[in-house]
Design a protein around this motif. Structure first.
Motif, PDB file in Angstrom:
ATOM      1  N   VAL A   1      16.177  14.890  -5.439  1.00  0.00           N
ATOM      2  CA  VAL A   1      15.490  14.526  -6.681  1.00  0.00           C
ATOM      3  C   VAL A   1      14.126  15.202  -6.717  1.00  0.00           C
ATOM      4  O   VAL A   1      13.810  15.969  -7.636  1.00  0.00           O
ATOM      5  CB  VAL A   1      15.355  13.002  -6.826  1.00  0.00           C
ATOM      6  CG1 VAL A   1      14.484  12.653  -8.039  1.00  0.00           C
ATOM      7  CG2 VAL A   1      16.728  12.362  -6.979  1.00  0.00           C
ATOM      8  N   GLN A   2      13.301  14.935  -5.700  1.00  0.00           N
ATOM      9  CA  GLN A   2      11.969  15.544  -5.669  1.00  0.00           C
ATOM     10  C   GLN A   2      12.053  17.067  -5.660  1.00  0.00           C
ATOM     11  O   GLN A   2      11.172  17.751  -6.183  1.00  0.00           O
ATOM     12  CB  GLN A   2      11.190  15.047  -4.445  1.00  0.00           C
ATOM     13  CG  GLN A   2      10.965  13.540  -4.406  1.00  0.00           C
ATOM     14  CD  GLN A   2      10.166  13.032  -5.580  1.00  0.00           C
ATOM     15  OE1 GLN A   2       9.234  13.677  -6.045  1.00  0.00           O
ATOM     16  NE2 GLN A   2      10.530  11.856  -6.074  1.00  0.00           N
ATOM     17  N   ALA A   3      13.130  17.614  -5.103  1.00  0.00           N
ATOM     18  CA  ALA A   3      13.279  19.071  -5.021  1.00  0.00           C
ATOM     19  C   ALA A   3      13.610  19.708  -6.362  1.00  0.00           C
ATOM     20  O   ALA A   3      13.395  20.911  -6.547  1.00  0.00           O
ATOM     21  CB  ALA A   3      14.372  19.421  -4.008  1.00  0.00           C
ATOM     22  N   ASN A   4      14.115  18.911  -7.320  1.00  0.00           N
ATOM     23  CA  ASN A   4      14.636  19.500  -8.560  1.00  0.00           C
ATOM     24  C   ASN A   4      13.976  19.018  -9.850  1.00  0.00           C
ATOM     25  O   ASN A   4      14.224  19.603 -10.903  1.00  0.00           O
ATOM     26  CB  ASN A   4      16.146  19.231  -8.656  1.00  0.00           C
ATOM     27  CG  ASN A   4      16.951  20.104  -7.713  1.00  0.00           C
ATOM     28  OD1 ASN A   4      17.116  21.298  -7.937  1.00  0.00           O
ATOM     29  ND2 ASN A   4      17.433  19.510  -6.634  1.00  0.00           N
ATOM     30  N   ILE A   5      13.153  17.989  -9.785  1.00  0.00           N
ATOM     31  CA  ILE A   5      12.550  17.505 -11.025  1.00  0.00           C
ATOM     32  C   ILE A   5      11.475  18.470 -11.523  1.00  0.00           C
ATOM     33  O   ILE A   5      10.852  19.199 -10.758  1.00  0.00           O
ATOM     34  CB  ILE A   5      11.962  16.089 -10.869  1.00  0.00           C
ATOM     35  CG1 ILE A   5      10.917  16.033  -9.736  1.00  0.00           C
ATOM     36  CG2 ILE A   5      13.062  15.068 -10.665  1.00  0.00           C
ATOM     37  CD1 ILE A   5      10.218  14.688  -9.623  1.00  0.00           C
TER      38      ILE A   5
ATOM     39  N   PHE B   1       6.316   6.364  -9.464  1.00  0.00           N
ATOM     40  CA  PHE B   1       6.570   7.105  -8.225  1.00  0.00           C
ATOM     41  C   PHE B   1       5.336   7.122  -7.311  1.00  0.00           C
ATOM     42  O   PHE B   1       5.460   7.075  -6.095  1.00  0.00           O
ATOM     43  CB  PHE B   1       6.921   8.568  -8.510  1.00  0.00           C
ATOM     44  CG  PHE B   1       8.246   8.816  -9.167  1.00  0.00           C
ATOM     45  CD1 PHE B   1       9.179   7.816  -9.360  1.00  0.00           C
ATOM     46  CD2 PHE B   1       8.563  10.092  -9.606  1.00  0.00           C
ATOM     47  CE1 PHE B   1      10.401   8.072  -9.958  1.00  0.00           C
ATOM     48  CE2 PHE B   1       9.788  10.366 -10.199  1.00  0.00           C
ATOM     49  CZ  PHE B   1      10.706   9.353 -10.382  1.00  0.00           C
ATOM     50  N   VAL B   2       4.164   7.237  -7.928  1.00  0.00           N
ATOM     51  CA  VAL B   2       2.957   7.544  -7.147  1.00  0.00           C
ATOM     52  C   VAL B   2       2.034   6.344  -6.943  1.00  0.00           C
ATOM     53  O   VAL B   2       1.083   6.426  -6.158  1.00  0.00           O
ATOM     54  CB  VAL B   2       2.158   8.687  -7.824  1.00  0.00           C
ATOM     55  CG1 VAL B   2       3.010   9.941  -7.922  1.00  0.00           C
ATOM     56  CG2 VAL B   2       1.661   8.272  -9.213  1.00  0.00           C
ATOM     57  N   THR B   3       2.303   5.238  -7.619  1.00  0.00           N
ATOM     58  CA  THR B   3       1.433   4.064  -7.514  1.00  0.00           C
ATOM     59  C   THR B   3       1.853   3.188  -6.334  1.00  0.00           C
ATOM     60  O   THR B   3       3.007   2.765  -6.251  1.00  0.00           O
ATOM     61  CB  THR B   3       1.495   3.227  -8.795  1.00  0.00           C
ATOM     62  OG1 THR B   3       1.197   4.065  -9.921  1.00  0.00           O
ATOM     63  CG2 THR B   3       0.504   2.077  -8.736  1.00  0.00           C
TER      64      THR B   3
ATOM     65  N   GLY C   1       0.780  -1.233   0.000  1.00  0.00           N
ATOM     66  CA  GLY C   1       0.000   0.000   0.000  1.00  0.00           C
ATOM     67  C   GLY C   1       0.805   1.273   0.000  1.00  0.00           C
ATOM     68  O   GLY C   1       0.238   2.360  -0.068  1.00  0.00           O
ATOM     69  N   GLN C   2       2.142   1.172   0.070  1.00  0.00           N
ATOM     70  CA  GLN C   2       3.005   2.348   0.032  1.00  0.00           C
ATOM     71  C   GLN C   2       3.517   2.604  -1.372  1.00  0.00           C
ATOM     72  O   GLN C   2       3.780   1.682  -2.132  1.00  0.00           O
ATOM     73  CB  GLN C   2       4.212   2.172   0.953  1.00  0.00           C
ATOM     74  CG  GLN C   2       3.978   2.494   2.408  1.00  0.00           C
ATOM     75  CD  GLN C   2       5.269   2.470   3.202  1.00  0.00           C
ATOM     76  OE1 GLN C   2       6.148   1.653   2.963  1.00  0.00           O
ATOM     77  NE2 GLN C   2       5.370   3.350   4.180  1.00  0.00           N
ATOM     78  N   SER C   3       3.716   3.869  -1.688  1.00  0.00           N
ATOM     79  CA  SER C   3       4.350   4.265  -2.943  1.00  0.00           C
ATOM     80  C   SER C   3       5.707   4.890  -2.642  1.00  0.00           C
ATOM     81  O   SER C   3       6.017   5.224  -1.493  1.00  0.00           O
ATOM     82  CB  SER C   3       3.483   5.282  -3.686  1.00  0.00           C
ATOM     83  OG  SER C   3       3.469   6.532  -2.990  1.00  0.00           O
ATOM     84  N   LEU C   4       6.489   5.074  -3.689  1.00  0.00           N
ATOM     85  CA  LEU C   4       7.766   5.780  -3.553  1.00  0.00           C
ATOM     86  C   LEU C   4       7.526   7.174  -2.984  1.00  0.00           C
ATOM     87  O   LEU C   4       8.241   7.612  -2.074  1.00  0.00           O
ATOM     88  CB  LEU C   4       8.450   5.845  -4.913  1.00  0.00           C
ATOM     89  CG  LEU C   4       9.836   6.495  -5.015  1.00  0.00           C
ATOM     90  CD1 LEU C   4      10.574   5.961  -6.240  1.00  0.00           C
ATOM     91  CD2 LEU C   4       9.773   8.014  -5.103  1.00  0.00           C
ATOM     92  N   LEU C   5       6.523   7.866  -3.501  1.00  0.00           N
ATOM     93  CA  LEU C   5       6.256   9.233  -3.041  1.00  0.00           C
ATOM     94  C   LEU C   5       5.886   9.252  -1.565  1.00  0.00           C
ATOM     95  O   LEU C   5       6.277  10.167  -0.839  1.00  0.00           O
ATOM     96  CB  LEU C   5       5.144   9.856  -3.884  1.00  0.00           C
ATOM     97  CG  LEU C   5       4.981  11.373  -3.775  1.00  0.00           C
ATOM     98  CD1 LEU C   5       6.254  12.089  -4.195  1.00  0.00           C
ATOM     99  CD2 LEU C   5       3.808  11.846  -4.630  1.00  0.00           C
ATOM    100  N   ASP C   6       5.142   8.242  -1.105  1.00  0.00           N
ATOM    101  CA  ASP C   6       4.808   8.169   0.318  1.00  0.00           C
ATOM    102  C   ASP C   6       6.075   8.151   1.167  1.00  0.00           C
ATOM    103  O   ASP C   6       6.155   8.824   2.209  1.00  0.00           O
ATOM    104  CB  ASP C   6       4.003   6.901   0.618  1.00  0.00           C
ATOM    105  CG  ASP C   6       2.610   6.917   0.028  1.00  0.00           C
ATOM    106  OD1 ASP C   6       2.067   8.013  -0.194  1.00  0.00           O
ATOM    107  OD2 ASP C   6       2.068   5.814  -0.211  1.00  0.00           O
ATOM    108  N   LEU C   7       7.070   7.385   0.727  1.00  0.00           N
ATOM    109  CA  LEU C   7       8.311   7.257   1.505  1.00  0.00           C
ATOM    110  C   LEU C   7       9.103   8.567   1.503  1.00  0.00           C
ATOM    111  O   LEU C   7       9.703   8.935   2.516  1.00  0.00           O
ATOM    112  CB  LEU C   7       9.150   6.108   0.947  1.00  0.00           C
ATOM    113  CG  LEU C   7       8.557   4.712   1.209  1.00  0.00           C
ATOM    114  CD1 LEU C   7       9.244   3.662   0.340  1.00  0.00           C
ATOM    115  CD2 LEU C   7       8.678   4.348   2.684  1.00  0.00           C
TER     116      LEU C   7
END
Length: 249
Positions: free
Chosen positions: A123-127, A171-173, A106-112
């Motif tokens: 990465v998330q700060a610059n994409i 990332f979000v699934t 039930g977790q996604s990459l984005l959750d983490l």
């Protein structure tokens, strides 16, 4: 000796494993690397890639050989490795997370990345995310710092030149792990203490929340397969020896 199947991370491709493949092969292991859908030399548009298509590609690779594999994921590859292993656990001898995400059901990459320990993720700060379905791109300068900070300049330039846009869907699934599907599979982790993509506190939180049979720390960046290739190869060989022992030994 072991069969290794290597799962690359975002913006990348099978090409990034080249130096590590050479080391592992020289040590007597069999090694397979492949392009995820929409990555590397794969012909699918990045916007069409999903978690399911990526995990399905891994399942196909695992099914191509009857020998169960040690599946090694880096970064986003940890998400793919986990989901793929949940689909065909009998084909997986062990899971190795090389500064990679370890999701629970039930977790996604984005959750983490949104946990307190994920603060500072470069990465998330610059994409930049554009299009529908959305695709992410990573600027060269940000990639140098976030992904290849410990690599020599020529190695970093080579890798950055080969980057491709990345589908956002993986990332979000959330992953879907049937109850007990991974219970018989040992997990191992390689912590990279200079990682600016998955901060070390997040790496250690994931280790604490998921039972790992062994952990190795390397004083390097997010891409140890390029920055500390020999040391990573030794760690993987160590894990292979450990995973070949009967349970409980």
């Amino acid at each position: 000796m072991a069969r290794f199947v290597l799962v690359h991370g975002a913006f990348s491709g099978a090409w990034i494993w080249g130096p590590l493949i050479d080391r592992l092969t020289a040590a007597g292991h069999s090694v397979e690397a492949f392009d995820l859908p929409g990555s590397g030399d794969d012909h699918m548009a990045a916007s069409e890639a999903t978690l399911d298509t990526c995990a399905g590609r891994l399942v196909e690779v695992l099914a191509s050989n009857s020998e169960p594999a040690i599946v090694v994921g880096n970064s986003m590859g940890g998400i793919i490795a986990t989901q793929g292993a949940a689909l065909c656990p009998d084909r997986v001898r062990a899971l190795v997370y090389v500064t990679a995400f370890i999701p629970k059901d039930g977790q996604s990459l984005l959750d983490l990345t949104k946990t307190p320990e994920g603060a500072g993720d470069q990465v998330q700060a610059n994409i930049t995310i554009e299009g529908e379905p959305p695709v992410a791109t990573m600027p060269a300068a940000a990639s140098r710092q976030a992904l290849y900070g410990s690599c020599p300049d020529d190695v970093a330039a080579w890798a950055i030149a080969l980057q491709r846009p990345q589908a956002v869907a993986p990332f979000v699934t959330p992953v879907s792990i049937p109850l007990g599907a991974l219970d018989g599979i040992n997990r191992y982790y390689v912590v990279c203490t200079r990682d600016r993509a998955i901060p070390p506190p997040l790496q250690r939180r994931m280790i604490a929340e998921n039972v790992c049979a062994d952990v190795v720390e390397l004083d390097t960046d997010h891409t140890p397969h390029l920055s500390m290739t020999d040391e990573l190869a030794k760690a993987l060989s160590r894990f292979a020896t450990h995973s070949s022992r009967p349970a409980g030994i």
